[in-house]
Design an enzyme around this catalytic site. Structure first.
Site, PDB file in Angstrom:
ATOM      1  N   GLY A   1      36.949  41.540  43.467  1.00  0.00           N
ATOM      2  CA  GLY A   1      37.846  41.370  42.326  1.00  0.00           C
ATOM      3  C   GLY A   1      39.201  42.002  42.558  1.00  0.00           C
ATOM      4  O   GLY A   1      40.236  41.446  42.173  1.00  0.00           O
ATOM      5  N   ASP A   2      39.211  43.171  43.209  1.00  0.00           N
ATOM      6  CA  ASP A   2      40.485  43.849  43.496  1.00  0.00           C
ATOM      7  C   ASP A   2      41.354  42.999  44.416  1.00  0.00           C
ATOM      8  O   ASP A   2      42.572  42.891  44.220  1.00  0.00           O
ATOM      9  CB  ASP A   2      40.234  45.198  44.168  1.00  0.00           C
ATOM     10  CG  ASP A   2      39.338  46.116  43.355  1.00  0.00           C
ATOM     11  OD1 ASP A   2      39.261  45.926  42.125  1.00  0.00           O
ATOM     12  OD2 ASP A   2      38.715  47.006  43.955  1.00  0.00           O
ATOM     13  N   SER A   3      40.728  42.412  45.424  1.00  0.00           N
ATOM     14  CA  SER A   3      41.496  41.608  46.372  1.00  0.00           C
ATOM     15  C   SER A   3      41.949  40.293  45.731  1.00  0.00           C
ATOM     16  O   SER A   3      43.041  39.795  46.041  1.00  0.00           O
ATOM     17  CB  SER A   3      40.681  41.345  47.643  1.00  0.00           C
ATOM     18  OG  SER A   3      39.422  40.782  47.345  1.00  0.00           O
TER      19      SER A   3
END
Length: 343
Positions: A295-297
């Site tokens: 999700g962060d990427s």
């Protein structure tokens, strides 16, 4: 101020202690795959015991991951800045050196008493659980943002990104940046993050205060369902997206865009009253190494494309590309080759 980054990410800088473990070790500490929790006293021994497995030390923390991926996607010198609080210790130095090596402008607040925060990333069959000891990350103070140097950076930045985890640390800092963005018609992006930030009323009051300033809101399907349940909107993701888009908005010059990821299923984007589905890049299970930082990427790829003025479809395509590349690595490790050129 020698550089003028266009993107400012803020959050809880952590050193990820990443290891593939058996389920017995995970269950020993009462942990569950797919969960992200703050460490209690009973969890502290695991940071030492996990070293009995093969351990990788990787820069972590949700917003720091996003900053590093956005910088990687943009492939420009010092486009992204990141801030948070670390300890005056070796782990803090490792984090700084690794993040600066990615080209990110690092402006940590350094706390003299607490150690740099750490996150135990326990992985089993590509699924993971995160147990975070915030340490110095919990000591971030708004005074850091009020310094003349940081004020200069804030005034020059056009895109601000933070994740819900930071709302447990310094909600006043989050509100300061959100209000600055709204007052100056800049773009403010927010990742909803772990369900506990929604389920616990104390934290959710902070989230509710921030949402009126949010221009782009990200969540995965479980986080979206959690806020739908909390608000009494039901479980339909399209309905929840529509309701969130209609939440009170301070800066009416910008509509609110809602982005819900669903793992390998279509990403839902609700923008200007219209719901659109975007299929992610398919990957065989044999290619997936670690879903940590997926999700962060995704947010990093999206933010990078958005900062270049790309249309929403290209922003989502960049997000899907970034996520697909990172989940083929161990932790938030940036590949040396980047096939997608945003220019």
């Amino acid at each position: 101020m020698s550089v003028t980054p266009n993107i400012f990410c803020i959050g809880n800088p952590l050193l990820d202690i990443s290891a593939h473990t058996d389920m017995a070790f995970i269950e020993k500490y009462g942990l569950q795959l797919g969960n992200a929790i703050l460490a209690e006293d009973k969890h502290l021994p695991l940071y030492t015991e996990v070293k009995s497995y093969k351990v990788d030390y990787i820069p972590g923390g949700a917003a720091q991951n996003t900053a590093r991926v956005a910088q990687w996607m943009l492939n420009k010198k010092q486009t992204v800045m990141y801030s948070g609080c670390v300890g005056n210790d070796e782990n803090g130095r490792i984090l700084r050196e690794a993040t600066e090596a990615n080209g990110v402008v690092v402006k940590y607040l350094v706390d003299a008493e607490e150690p740099t925060g750490a996150c135990a990333v326990l992985i089993n069959n590509a699924e993971r659980c995160l147990t975070t000891n915030l340490g110095a990350a919990n000591k971030f103070k708004i005074a850091h943002l009020e310094s003349s140097e940081m004020t200069g950076y804030i005034n020059s930045t056009q895109y601000f990104y933070l994740v819900g985890y930071f709302m447990t640390v310094s909600p006043e800092s989050a509100m300061m940046l959100a209000k600055h963005a709204a007052d100056n018609n800049k773009t403010f992006l927010y990742g909803l993050a772990a369900p506990f930030l929604i389920e616990v009323d104390f934290f959710f009051e902070r989230v509710k205060a921030l949402i009126p300033y949010v221009d782009y809101l990200f969540a995965n399907e479980s986080e979206a369902a959690c806020i739908g349940k909390k608000m009494g909107w039901g479980e339909s993701l399209p309905v929840i997206a529509e309701k969130l888009s209609q939440w009170e908005k301070v800066n009416n010059n910008r509509s609110r865009t809602i982005i819900f990821t669903q793992g390998p299923q279509s990403t839902l984007v609700y923008q200007n009253g219209q719901l659109t589905e975007y299929k992610p890049i398919p990957l065989g299970a044999d290619k997936i190494v670690d879903l940590n930082a997926a999700g962060d990427s995704f947010c990093g790829g999206f933010l990078a494309a958005l900062s270049l003025g790309k249309p929403i479809a290209e922003c989502v395509a960049a997000a899907h590309y970034a996520a697909s590349e990172i989940i083929q690595q161990n932790g938030c490790t940036l590949p040396t080759v980047r096939a997608l050129n945003l220019e």
